[in-house]
Design an enzyme around this catalytic site. Structure first.
Site, PDB file in Angstrom:
ATOM      1  N   GLY A 171      13.113  61.572  30.810  1.00 29.36           N
ATOM      2  CA  GLY A 171      13.875  62.282  31.841  1.00 29.36           C
ATOM      3  C   GLY A 171      13.521  63.737  32.038  1.00 29.36           C
ATOM      4  O   GLY A 171      14.365  64.530  32.442  1.00 29.36           O
TER       5      GLY A 171
ATOM      6  N   ARG B  88      15.414  40.279  39.519  1.00 28.35           N
ATOM      7  CA  ARG B  88      15.421  41.685  39.923  1.00 28.35           C
ATOM      8  C   ARG B  88      16.469  41.953  40.997  1.00 28.35           C
ATOM      9  O   ARG B  88      17.101  43.010  41.011  1.00 28.35           O
ATOM     10  CB  ARG B  88      14.024  42.099  40.403  1.00 28.35           C
ATOM     11  CG  ARG B  88      13.044  42.170  39.246  1.00 28.35           C
ATOM     12  CD  ARG B  88      11.745  42.818  39.638  1.00 28.35           C
ATOM     13  NE  ARG B  88      10.921  41.955  40.450  1.00 28.35           N
ATOM     14  CZ  ARG B  88      10.215  42.344  41.507  1.00 28.35           C
ATOM     15  NH1 ARG B  88      10.248  43.594  41.890  1.00 28.35           N
ATOM     16  NH2 ARG B  88       9.479  41.492  42.172  1.00 28.35           N
TER      17      ARG B  88
ATOM     18  N   MET C 293      10.922  52.761  35.617  1.00 29.78           N
ATOM     19  CA  MET C 293       9.797  51.836  35.531  1.00 29.78           C
ATOM     20  C   MET C 293      10.207  50.420  35.932  1.00 29.78           C
ATOM     21  O   MET C 293      10.127  49.480  35.142  1.00 29.78           O
ATOM     22  CB  MET C 293       9.193  51.879  34.117  1.00 29.78           C
ATOM     23  CG  MET C 293       8.776  53.278  33.686  1.00 29.78           C
ATOM     24  SD  MET C 293       7.816  54.184  34.908  1.00 29.78           S
ATOM     25  CE  MET C 293       6.178  53.922  34.270  1.00 29.78           C
TER      26      MET C 293
ATOM     27  N   HIS D  20       5.106  60.229  41.362  1.00 31.66           N
ATOM     28  CA  HIS D  20       4.024  59.424  40.793  1.00 31.66           C
ATOM     29  C   HIS D  20       2.950  60.374  40.242  1.00 31.66           C
ATOM     30  O   HIS D  20       2.566  61.332  40.920  1.00 31.66           O
ATOM     31  CB  HIS D  20       3.424  58.514  41.868  1.00 31.66           C
ATOM     32  CG  HIS D  20       2.347  57.651  41.323  1.00 31.66           C
ATOM     33  ND1 HIS D  20       2.611  56.540  40.542  1.00 31.66           N
ATOM     34  CD2 HIS D  20       0.999  57.750  41.396  1.00 31.66           C
ATOM     35  CE1 HIS D  20       1.465  55.991  40.176  1.00 31.66           C
ATOM     36  NE2 HIS D  20       0.478  56.704  40.677  1.00 31.66           N
TER      37      HIS D  20
HETATM   38  C1  GAR Z   1       6.375  60.976  34.957  1.00 27.64           C
HETATM   39  O1  GAR Z   1       5.079  61.418  34.660  1.00 27.64           O
HETATM   40  C2  GAR Z   1       6.396  60.225  36.258  1.00 27.64           C
HETATM   41  O2  GAR Z   1       5.523  60.739  37.205  1.00 27.64           O
HETATM   42  C3  GAR Z   1       5.943  58.855  35.815  1.00 27.64           C
HETATM   43  O3  GAR Z   1       6.620  58.634  34.595  1.00 27.64           O
HETATM   44  C4  GAR Z   1       6.809  59.893  33.951  1.00 27.64           C
HETATM   45  C5  GAR Z   1       8.263  60.017  33.596  1.00 27.64           C
HETATM   46  O4  GAR Z   1       8.463  61.156  32.815  1.00 27.64           O
HETATM   47  N1  GAR Z   1       6.271  57.854  36.773  1.00 27.64           N
HETATM   48  C6  GAR Z   1       5.525  56.779  36.989  1.00 27.64           C
HETATM   49  O5  GAR Z   1       4.505  56.543  36.372  1.00 27.64           O
HETATM   50  C7  GAR Z   1       6.041  55.859  38.075  1.00 27.64           C
HETATM   51  N2  GAR Z   1       5.049  54.920  38.436  1.00 27.64           N
HETATM   52  P1  GAR Z   1       9.887  61.807  32.682  1.00 27.64           P
HETATM   53  O6  GAR Z   1      10.825  60.691  32.222  1.00 27.64           O
HETATM   54  O7  GAR Z   1       9.726  62.843  31.621  1.00 27.64           O
HETATM   55  O8  GAR Z   1      10.283  62.364  34.012  1.00 27.64           O
END
Ligand code: GAR
Length: 220
Positions: free
Chosen positions: A14, A68, A93, A112
């Protein structure tokens, strides 16, 4: 000013959610984070949100065993109970079905970790390194039915540096994610119902290029 009631959906640590919470502390910011919802009870971001005094909810996806649409219906019920008007996916995710995508069209953002349309999907940093790109980055876009393909709201580019591995490159990208996600949410929240144009683009200074040999003049 009415601030748009926004939910942030997470699956993990997060850090993007925390960046949105920080931005929304400013009373002039056009969105308030009214809910943080996770599909896993062990998502680290839940504790961060609770410590910041933000309501949290968990709708575990595992018990739905691949149904889903049913999981999304349960998520939608929680969003409605909290009177949510905008959604930010932040490391959520889950592949979404037309059920949620349709209900939130123009009101659901995703971050992303690549310069879309390059490298949709997972493992973006390793794939960028393997492809030999010299610029990588991150994208905030509106969510449509096709994964990682909706209209782009904001992007930031970072250089790929010699010696980078997926972790070092990912950390450089993540720092920019935390910059552009609050900007993109402000863009959407500040414009009420109108979907924004792609009018935010950040590009970071590149390192000074190596000096090139002087061109030889033809008279020499
Ligand atoms: C982030 O890097 C986001 O861009 C990526 O997951 C990470 C979450 O980090 N999202 C994806 O890959 C979506 N396809 P966070 O929980 O620290 O924000």
């Amino acid at each position: 000013m009415t601030r748009r009631r926004t939910a942030v959906l997470i699956s993990g640590r997060g850090s993007n959610m925390a960046a949105l919470l920080t931005a929304a502390r400013d009373p002039a910011y056009p969105a308030e984070i009214a809910l943080v919802l996770a599909n896993r009870a062990d998502a680290g971001g839940l504790a961060l949100a609770a410590a910041a005094g933000v309501p949290t909810a968990v709708v575990e996806s595992r018990p739905f065993r691949g149904d889903r649409a049913a999981h999304e219906a349960a998520v939608q019920a929680v969003l409605e109970a909290h009177d949510i008007g905008l959604l930010c996916l932040a490391g959520y995710m889950r592949l979404l079905t037309p059920f949620l995508v349709g209900r939130w069209a123009g009101r659901m953002l995703n971050i992303h970790p690549s310069l879309l349309p390059a490298f949709p999907g997972l493992d973006t940093h390793a794939r960028a390194l393997a492809a030999g790109v010299k610029l990588h980055g991150c994208t905030v876009h509106l969510v449509t039915e096709e994964m990682d393909a909706g209209p782009i709201l904001a992007q930031a580019a970072v250089p790929v540096l010699p010696g980078d591995d997926a972790a070092s490159l990912g950390a450089r990208v993540l720092a920019q994610e935390h910059v552009i996600y609050p900007m993109a949410l402000a863009l959407v929240a500040g414009r009420a119902a109108t979907p924004p144009a792609a009018d935010v683009a950040l590009s970071n200074p590149l390192p000074t290029p190596p000096s090139l040999p002087k061109p030889q003049s033809s008279s020499e």
